[in-house]
Design a protein around this motif. Structure first.
Motif, short mmCIF file in Angstrom:
data_model
loop_
_atom_site.label_atom_id
_atom_site.label_comp_id
_atom_site.label_asym_id
_atom_site.label_seq_id
_atom_site.Cartn_x
_atom_site.Cartn_y
_atom_site.Cartn_z
N ASN A 115 0.80 -1.23 0.00
CA ASN A 115 0.00 0.00 0.00
C ASN A 115 0.84 1.28 0.00
OD1 ASN A 115 -2.35 -1.43 -0.13
ND2 ASN A 115 -2.86 -1.24 2.04
N PRO A 116 1.85 1.40 0.86
CA PRO A 116 2.65 2.64 0.84
C PRO A 116 3.36 2.85 -0.51
CG PRO A 116 3.06 1.39 2.84
CD PRO A 116 2.30 0.49 1.93
N TYR A 117 3.76 1.76 -1.13
CA TYR A 117 4.45 1.85 -2.41
C TYR A 117 3.48 2.15 -3.55
CZ TYR A 117 7.95 -0.34 0.51
OH TYR A 117 8.81 -0.61 1.53
N ASP A 118 2.24 1.69 -3.39
CA ASP A 118 1.22 2.02 -4.40
C ASP A 118 0.94 3.52 -4.42
OD1 ASP A 118 0.90 -0.53 -5.38
OD2 ASP A 118 -0.74 -1.04 -3.99
N VAL A 119 1.02 4.15 -3.25
CA VAL A 119 0.85 5.61 -3.20
C VAL A 119 1.95 6.28 -4.02
CG1 VAL A 119 0.87 7.64 -1.72
CG2 VAL A 119 -0.30 5.56 -0.96
N ILE A 120 3.18 5.80 -3.87
CA ILE A 120 4.30 6.34 -4.65
C ILE A 120 4.06 6.12 -6.14
CG2 ILE A 120 6.77 6.18 -5.11
CD1 ILE A 120 6.08 7.46 -2.44
N ARG A 121 3.59 4.94 -6.50
CA ARG A 121 3.34 4.63 -7.92
C ARG A 121 2.26 5.56 -8.50
NH1 ARG A 121 3.68 -0.77 -5.57
NH2 ARG A 121 5.66 -1.74 -6.20
N ILE A 122 1.24 5.84 -7.70
CA ILE A 122 0.17 6.73 -8.16
C ILE A 122 0.71 8.15 -8.38
CG2 ILE A 122 -1.98 7.85 -7.48
CD1 ILE A 122 -2.72 5.22 -6.04
N LEU A 123 1.45 8.66 -7.40
CA LEU A 123 2.00 10.01 -7.51
C LEU A 123 3.02 10.10 -8.64
CD1 LEU A 123 2.47 10.81 -3.70
CD2 LEU A 123 0.66 11.64 -5.22
N PHE A 124 3.81 9.06 -8.80
CA PHE A 124 4.78 8.96 -9.89
C PHE A 124 4.05 9.02 -11.23
CE2 PHE A 124 9.16 6.95 -10.61
CZ PHE A 124 9.18 7.23 -11.97
N SER A 125 2.98 8.22 -11.36
CA SER A 125 2.22 8.16 -12.61
C SER A 125 1.59 9.50 -12.96
CB SER A 125 1.12 7.09 -12.51
OG SER A 125 1.67 5.81 -12.30
N GLN A 126 1.11 10.20 -11.94
CA GLN A 126 0.50 11.51 -12.18
C GLN A 126 1.51 12.49 -12.77
OE1 GLN A 126 -1.13 12.53 -8.34
NE2 GLN A 126 -3.04 11.43 -8.71
N LEU A 127 2.74 12.43 -12.29
CA LEU A 127 3.77 13.32 -12.81
C LEU A 127 4.08 13.02 -14.28
CD1 LEU A 127 6.23 13.39 -9.77
CD2 LEU A 127 4.92 15.32 -10.66
N ILE A 128 3.94 11.76 -14.67
CA ILE A 128 4.22 11.37 -16.05
C ILE A 128 3.09 11.75 -16.98
CG2 ILE A 128 4.66 9.42 -17.60
CD1 ILE A 128 5.92 7.96 -15.24
#
Length: 267
Positions: A115-128
């Protein structure tokens, strides 16, 4: 393999840039700032200092400021994205940055604890994927990511208070120096020039900069110039000599050679 920058190239004032499938199996690299590697497909070996990490699909790994590392794909169809966040930008909003150690390794946890890493993946994806119209929008999203990284994945390098803590005055001086580098790195900027303008001893400024940033003023200035020269090499039709001059380097052969050698990392 030549990497390509997507959406947000490196420019003064822009806090991030992305790279796709960027690796050089022959040498270690260091960066000023944080770098997050997200493996989308295949297998990847990342050597960080004396440690080797083997990434599989969807794994995340964070490389700390000035941490020596090397990326080596283990299969031909490995696809990964690297997000680099500039240290200058981070330090502007968090003066504790250089005393923090980030530890983000999603592969150290099971699939049920992502779950904590999924938050990073979501924020990462938004930047892309987000189409930015203003720098303020970029800054807002990057600060959201940094805030979560710092609260969830960072710790202080030392649990005890330093013997000589950095004062607010010293911190403000260093911030002014960082701002000056961002604004004037294309010119013939020197530490002595800043010291004369600010009415400080050059040795004092040099010590405070190294204490706060972790590298010398000269090393930081050269890193900014080199990264800007790499951007020009990719986006402009110009000679190495002209790019060197446009990036703030003198026309000395040693400086031209340094630009050329560093440019080889993008091919």
């Amino acid at each position: 393999m030549k990497h390509s920058l997507i959406h947000i190239p490196y420019l003064p004032g822009c806090p991030i840039h992305f790279m796709i499938n960027d690796y050089n199996s022959e040498e270690f690299q260091q960066h000023l700032g944080l770098e997050i590697i997200w493996l989308l497909q295949g297998k990847l070996k990342v050597m960080v200092g004396q440690n080797d990490y083997y990434l599989h699909e969807n794994d995340l790994l964070l490389i700390n400021h000035f941490e020596s590392h090397q990326v080596v794909p283990q299969v031909l169809d490995a696809h990964f994205i690297q997000l680099h966040i500039d240290s200058l930008f981070i330090y502007k909003y968090n003066h504790d940055f250089y005393s923090l150690l980030y530890d983000l390794k999603s592969f150290k946890n099971s699939e049920d604890n992502q779950n904590p890493y999924d938050v990073i993946r979501i924020l990462f994806s938004q930047l892309i994927t987000r189409k930015y119209k203003h720098n303020t929008e970029i800054h807002s999203d990057v600060l959201r990511l940094l805030g979560y990284l710092t609260s969830r994945f960072s710790k202080r390098l030392s649990l005890t208070e330093p013997e000589n803590p950095v004062s607010n005055k010293d911190s403000n001086i260093v911030q002014q120096m960082l701002n000056r580098v961002e604004q004037d790195f294309k010119g013939k900027l020197t530490l002595n020039e800043i010291a004369l303008e600010q009415h400080y001893n050059p040795s004092y400024l040099s010590d405070q900069f190294r204490k706060n940033v972790g590298v010398t003023f000269k090393a930081y200035l050269e890193e900014i110039r080199i990264r800007y020269s790499l951007f020009l090499l990719q986006h402009q039709e110009a000679s190495i000599s002209n790019i060197a001059l446009a990036s703030g380097f003198s026309d000395e052969k040693s400086d031209k050679k340094q630009i050329f050698v560093n440019s080889l990392t993008i091919t």
